[in-house]
Design a protein around this motif. Structure first.
Motif, PDB file in Angstrom:
ATOM      1  N   UNK A 233      40.485  88.578  69.340  1.00  0.00           N
ATOM      2  CA  UNK A 233      41.852  88.932  69.033  1.00  0.00           C
ATOM      3  C   UNK A 233      42.712  87.863  69.677  1.00  0.00           C
ATOM      4  N   UNK A 234      43.630  87.296  68.891  1.00  0.00           N
ATOM      5  CA  UNK A 234      44.481  86.238  69.418  1.00  0.00           C
ATOM      6  C   UNK A 234      45.868  86.802  69.664  1.00  0.00           C
ATOM      7  N   UNK A 235      46.433  86.514  70.818  1.00  0.00           N
ATOM      8  CA  UNK A 235      47.773  86.979  71.179  1.00  0.00           C
ATOM      9  C   UNK A 235      48.712  85.788  71.119  1.00  0.00           C
ATOM     10  N   UNK A 236      49.767  85.912  70.326  1.00  0.00           N
ATOM     11  CA  UNK A 236      50.635  84.755  70.118  1.00  0.00           C
ATOM     12  C   UNK A 236      52.060  85.207  69.814  1.00  0.00           C
ATOM     13  N   UNK A 237      52.977  84.291  69.917  1.00  0.00           N
ATOM     14  CA  UNK A 237      54.320  84.498  69.379  1.00  0.00           C
ATOM     15  C   UNK A 237      54.878  83.151  68.965  1.00  0.00           C
ATOM     16  N   UNK A 238      56.187  83.065  68.762  1.00  0.00           N
ATOM     17  CA  UNK A 238      56.724  81.822  68.212  1.00  0.00           C
ATOM     18  C   UNK A 238      56.592  80.648  69.184  1.00  0.00           C
ATOM     19  N   UNK A 239      56.265  80.924  70.426  1.00  0.00           N
ATOM     20  CA  UNK A 239      56.099  79.828  71.375  1.00  0.00           C
ATOM     21  C   UNK A 239      54.675  79.280  71.387  1.00  0.00           C
ATOM     22  N   UNK A 240      53.784  79.935  70.689  1.00  0.00           N
ATOM     23  CA  UNK A 240      52.412  79.445  70.632  1.00  0.00           C
ATOM     24  C   UNK A 240      51.406  80.538  70.915  1.00  0.00           C
ATOM     25  N   UNK A 241      50.161  80.121  71.175  1.00  0.00           N
ATOM     26  CA  UNK A 241      49.103  81.079  71.477  1.00  0.00           C
ATOM     27  C   UNK A 241      49.015  81.248  72.988  1.00  0.00           C
ATOM     28  N   UNK A 242      48.718  82.450  73.430  1.00  0.00           N
ATOM     29  CA  UNK A 242      48.700  82.685  74.865  1.00  0.00           C
ATOM     30  C   UNK A 242      47.372  83.149  75.423  1.00  0.00           C
ATOM     31  N   UNK A 243      46.647  83.909  74.663  1.00  0.00           N
ATOM     32  CA  UNK A 243      45.348  84.319  75.185  1.00  0.00           C
ATOM     33  C   UNK A 243      44.470  84.840  74.070  1.00  0.00           C
ATOM     34  N   UNK A 244      43.185  84.969  74.423  1.00  0.00           N
ATOM     35  CA  UNK A 244      42.192  85.460  73.473  1.00  0.00           C
ATOM     36  C   UNK A 244      41.380  86.535  74.169  1.00  0.00           C
ATOM     37  N   UNK A 245      41.139  87.604  73.466  1.00  0.00           N
ATOM     38  CA  UNK A 245      40.298  88.670  74.006  1.00  0.00           C
ATOM     39  C   UNK A 245      39.217  89.028  72.989  1.00  0.00           C
ATOM     40  N   UNK A 246      38.118  89.565  73.458  1.00  0.00           N
ATOM     41  CA  UNK A 246      37.051  89.915  72.500  1.00  0.00           C
ATOM     42  C   UNK A 246      37.350  91.187  71.716  1.00  0.00           C
ATOM     43  N   UNK A 247      36.764  91.271  70.544  1.00  0.00           N
ATOM     44  CA  UNK A 247      36.837  92.478  69.721  1.00  0.00           C
ATOM     45  C   UNK A 247      35.400  92.932  69.506  1.00  0.00           C
ATOM     46  N   UNK A 248      35.203  94.228  69.517  1.00  0.00           N
ATOM     47  CA  UNK A 248      33.848  94.754  69.420  1.00  0.00           C
ATOM     48  C   UNK A 248      33.202  94.417  68.082  1.00  0.00           C
ATOM     49  N   UNK A 249      32.039  93.825  68.147  1.00  0.00           N
ATOM     50  CA  UNK A 249      31.199  93.661  66.967  1.00  0.00           C
ATOM     51  C   UNK A 249      29.759  93.806  67.416  1.00  0.00           C
ATOM     52  N   UNK A 250      29.161  94.883  66.983  1.00  0.00           N
ATOM     53  CA  UNK A 250      27.822  95.219  67.454  1.00  0.00           C
ATOM     54  C   UNK A 250      26.819  94.103  67.168  1.00  0.00           C
ATOM     55  N   UNK A 251      26.975  93.462  65.996  1.00  0.00           N
ATOM     56  CA  UNK A 251      25.971  92.491  65.588  1.00  0.00           C
ATOM     57  C   UNK A 251      26.122  91.161  66.299  1.00  0.00           C
ATOM     58  N   UNK A 252      27.326  90.827  66.734  1.00  0.00           N
ATOM     59  CA  UNK A 252      27.544  89.494  67.272  1.00  0.00           C
ATOM     60  C   UNK A 252      27.733  89.487  68.788  1.00  0.00           C
TER      61      UNK A 252
END
Lengths: 514, 157
Positions: A233-252
Motif C-alpha cells: 500500500x503506497x501512502x502519498x499526496x501532492x507532495x510525493x510518496x511518503x511510505x509503503x506498507x505491506x498488504x496481506x497476500x497469502x500466496x506472496x
C-alpha cells in the motif's frame, strides 16, 4: 464445519477457528490490540471480551475456539462496560501526547476509544514516567510511555524474524519494552514492528514528522524491489510518496514486507528522477520533452546501420513493455543482439529465508519468458566481445528504475560512452554517469511502476497486475510508449492527471468527527 | 569478561536438563551467576549466560528485570535486606531501616560510604512470626531491635 451466531449473524467456520476470527468472518466489529492474524495469541490486552450464551463469565475472543452452536455477542451492556474499563486501564499510564505523537490519526487507542470507549476517566493518580525517545538504531524510535504492552512487536521478533531483539523488562506498571542494553533493532524486517504497533510506541525514523496521516492517500500496488513482488500500500499526496506498507497476500508475502522494499518509494519521488529528456553529450545537453526525444530518435534511426545496433534490457519492466519493446526492435532493427543485463550477479540466487530475494528485479521471470518467445539467446559475453571489436555503434538501453541495485551501473555506462557512437538511454532514474558520457546520447525519462499499468511475474511465476496511481514526472513515457514513438508511429501518450492528494481533512470527514 | 566456575557451568547444565524447556532454568542459572559475580548480575553476565544456555539475551534480561532478588547493580560486602512488609512494618521494620541508614552512613538510601553495606527495603521474607527481621547476604537475623541490628552488622567480619 461449525455453526455459530455472532451478534445474531450466522456463520460457518472451520474447526479450530477462534471467536475473534469468526467475528472477522462475520464482518462484525470487535476491539482488540494484542491479537494479530500473523502472530501467536497472547491474550494480554483483554479488550476482545465477548459474552457466550450459557457461560456466566465473559471470555476473550482471541483465545477461545468456536464450538458448534455457540451464540456470541459483544453488544451486551456487560461487554460494553468491560471494554470501557479495559480501555480505561490501558490509558492509566498513557501520556496522551497525541498532538506531538506521530501515530495520531491511525492510533489504536484513539480509534478504539471513539468506537468502544467514550468514558470519563476516573484515574486521579499520577502517571508512571518511563523512557521516551529511545533510539533503536537507524530505523526506529521507541517511546515506552505510549506502549500498552500488547507484545505484538516482541512476538514478531521472536516468531517471524527469530532474531529475538525485543523483550518486556521490569514488571507491573513499570513494565516497558526494550532491547537488551538498548541494542539497535537493525534486522531487515524491523519496520514491520512499526506497522503492527497499535499505538505510537514504535515509530519509523524515515516517516515520522514528515506528514500527518490524514493528509495521505493510500492505494495498493506491487513492490518492485525484488522478485518476490510483495503486495503493498503506497501512502502519498501532492507532495510525493511518503511510505509503503505491506498488504496481506497469502500466496506472496503474508502480512509482512522487508525494509529495503519500503525504500522503493524514494525512487519514484522527483528528487531521484530524470525529469526531462536530454540530447547531447557531456557538457552540451539539450533539454526537451520525453515524447519529442523519442520522435527525434525515430527520425535519426533511419540513418543508422541496423547491423550495428544492439538492445540491453533489465528485469525492471512489465510484460506489456517488453512485448512493445521487442516488437519495435524486431520491426525496426531486426537483428538478434538483445542482451539481458543482470545486476549483482553473485547474489542473484540469494534468499534471506523470509521474503527478500537476491534478484532485485520485479520481473526477471517475465523477461526471460519474453526473450525465449522472441528467440533472443545472446549472452552478455557476446555483447562485450562485439563492443570491443567495434561491431556495435548504437546501444538502446532500457535501464534501471532503481540504480542502487545496479552496482556495475557507473562502470558500464562509462565503458559504453567510450565504445559507442550513439547511446539511447531509457530510464526513470537520474544517473550521474549518463550525464558524463562522450558519445551522442538521448536520455528519455520513463515512468515508474507507480505511474503505469503493468503485469509483473514474480519468482514463483505468479502474474500480478500493478495499476497506475498518479503521475509524478509529467512528460515521462512508459517503455511501451517510448517504443511506439521510437518506431515513428503516431501514439497517444498517457499524460494524464498530475498527482493530486486527498482533500484536506479527508479522514476527518470520513470519520465524522473533528 | 565474566565466566562461571566449572561447578557453576555444571550446575547450569544440570538445571537445563531438569525442565521441559531450558528457558525454565533461567532463574537458578541467574542465582548461580549472581553468587559467583559478587552479588549482582552485570550485562556481561547476561551475554555470557545467553551463550552458555543458547537462549536469546532478552529472555534472560526479562527474568533478571522482573525479580527484585537479582541485583542489577553492584552491592556492598554485606547486602542488608530489611523486611518492610505488614508484620515487620507493624513491629517497626521501616523505622529499623531508617535507623540503619543513619547508623551505617547510608546517604543515598542504598550504599554505605565505605562500600561495606548495601541496604534494601524488601517485601515479605517469610519470617513474620519473628518480626522485625533482616537478611544479610544469605542469613536471617530475627526478633531485631534497633540496637541489636546495628550491633550485628558492626560485628560482621
Amino acid at each position: 464445519m461449525l455453526k455459530c451466531k455472532i451478534n445474531g449473524v450466522e456463520v460457518e467456520v472451520k474447526e479450530g477457528t477462534t471467536i475473534i476470527e469468526a467475528f472477522k468472518i462475520a464482518g462484525q466489529k470487535i476491539a482488540h490490540y494484542c491479537w494479530h492474524p500473523g502472530l501467536s495469541v497472547a491474550g494480554v490486552c483483554r479488550l476482545c471480551m465477548v459474552e457466550i450464551k450459557g457461560q456466566p463469565r465473559l471470555q476473550i475472543a482471541c483465545n477461545t475456539p468456536v464450538q458448534d452452536g455457540m451464540e456470541i455477542t459483544n453488544q451486551s451492556e456487560q461487554v460494553k462496560e468491560t471494554v470501557r474499563w479495559g480501555l480505561d486501564f490501558h490509558l492509566i499510564n498513557h501520556p496522551l501526547d497525541c498532538p506531538i505523537c506521530d501515530q495520531a490519526g491511525e492510533c489504536g487507542l484513539q480509534d478504539q476509544y471513539m468506537e468502544f470507549g467514550l468514558y470519563t476517566p476516573e484515574m486521579a493518580e499520577p502517571k508512571v514516567k518511563k523512557h521516551k525517545v529511545v533510539d533503536l538504531g537507524s530505523k526506529i524510535v521507541l517511546d515506552t510511555e505510549r506502549c500498552i504492552l500488547c507484545s505484538r512487536c516482541v512476538r514478531f521478533t521472536a516468531e517471524v524474524t527469530k532474531t529475538y531483539e525485543l523483550g518486556i523488562f521490569n514488571r507491573g506498571d513499570r513494565s516497558e519494552i526494550g532491547t537488551f542494553e538498548n541494542k539497535p533493532l537493525e534486522n531487515n524486517y524491523a519496520l514491520n514492528t512499526v506497522d503492527i504497533c497499535p499505538v505510537g510506541a514504535l515509530t519509523s525514523k524515515d516517516f515520522r514528522f514528515r506528514q500527518r496521516v490524514w493528509y495521505l492517500q493510500e492505494r495498493e500496488s506491487i513492490c518492485t524491489g525484488c522478485s518476490t513482488g510483495c503486495n503493498i500500500k503506497i501512502y502519498f499526496n501532492e507532495e510525493g510518496l511518503f511510505r509503503i506498507r505491506p498488504v496481506y497476500n497469502e500466496k506472496v508475502n503474508g502480512y509482512w514486507m522487508c525494509d529495503e522494499g519500503r525504500n522503493i518509494y524514494k525512487f519514484v519521488n522527483k528528487e531521484n528522477r530524470l525529469l526531462k529528456a536530454k540530447k547531447g553529450r557531456k557538457g552540451e545537453w539539450l533539454e526537451m520533452e520525453g515524447g519529442a526525444a523519442a520522435k527525434d530518435v525515430a527520425h535519426h534511426f533511419k540513418s543508422l546501420d541496423k547491423e550495428r545496433i544492439a538492445l540491453v534490457v533489465t528485469g525492471q519492466f512489465s510484460n506489456e513493455e517488453y512485448e512493445a519493446l521487442f516488437q519495435f526492435y524486431k520491426k525496426n532493427v531486426g537483428n538478434d543482439f538483445v542482451y539481458h543485463w543482470i545486476n549483482n550477479k553473485e547474489s542473484f540466487e540469494d534468499f534471506d529465508g523470509l521474503l527478500l530475494r537476491g534478484d532485485r528485479n520485479p520481473n526477471t521471470k517475465g523477461l526471460l519468458q519474453k526473450l525465449e518467445d522472441y528467440r533472443y539467446e545472446q549472452t552478455w559475453a557476446h555483447l562485450e566481445e562485439n563492443l570491443k571489436a567495434g561491431k556495435i555503434e548504437t546501444l538502446i538501453v532500457a535501464g534501471p528504475e532503481n540504480p542502487l541495485w545496479f552496482p556495475d551501473l557507473k562502470e558500464k555506462v562509462q565503458q559504453w560512452g567510450i565504445q559507442l557512437s550513439h547511446l539511447i538511454w531509457l530510464s526513470s532514474a537520474k544517473v550521474q554517469a549518463v550525464d558524463e558520457v562522450e558519445c551522442l546520447t538521448w536520455q528519455i525519462p520513463l515512468k515508474t511502476f507507480f505511474e503505469k499499468d503493468g503485469t509483473y511475474v514474480n519468482y514463483q511465476g505468479l502474474e500480478q497486475k500493478s495499476h497506475r496511481i498518479a503521475t509524478i514526472v509529467p512528460g515521462a513515457l512508459s517503455l511501451s510508449e517510448a517504443a511506439h514513438l521510437m518506431a515513428g508511429e503516431e501514439y497517444k501518450v498517457d499524460m494524464a492527471p498530475i498527482l493530486k492528494g486527498p482533500k484536506k481533512n479527508y479522514y476527518v470527514h470520513r470519520r465524522g468527527y473533528l | 569478561m565474566f565466566e562461571l566456575s566449572k561447578e557453576g557451568v555444571e550446575f547450569v547444565k544440570k538445571e537445563m536438563q531438569r525442565y521441559e524447556t531450558k528457558r525454565s532454568a533461567i532463574i537458578p542459572a541467574l542465582y548461580k551467576v549472581q553468587e559467583e559475580n559478587g552479588g549482582w548480575v552485570s550485562p556481561e553476565c547476561v551475554t555470557y549466560l545467553s551463550q552458555l544456555m543458547d537462549l536469546p539475551e532478552v529472555w534472560i534480561n526479562e527474568v533478571l528485570n522482573f525479580y527484585t532478588m537479582f541485583n542489577k547493580e553492584p552491592v556492598g560486602k554485606y547486602h542488608v535486606q530489611v523486611c518492610c512488609n505488614v508484620s515487620c512494618a507493624m513491629n517497626g521494620g521501616r523505622e529499623l531501616a531508617d535507623h540503619l541508614c543513619k547508623e551505617l552512613n547510608i546517604k543515598d538510601g542504598r550504599h554505605s560510604e565505605d562500600g561495606r553495606y548495601t541496604l534494601s527495603r524488601v517485601e515479605c521474607l517469610g519470617s513474620c512470626g519473628t518480626a522485625p527481621m533482616m537478611q544479610v547476604n544469605d542469613k536471617y537475623y530475627e526478633n531485631l531491635t534497633k540496637e541489636s541490628a546495628v550491633q550485628i552488622l558492626k560485628e560482621l567480619p
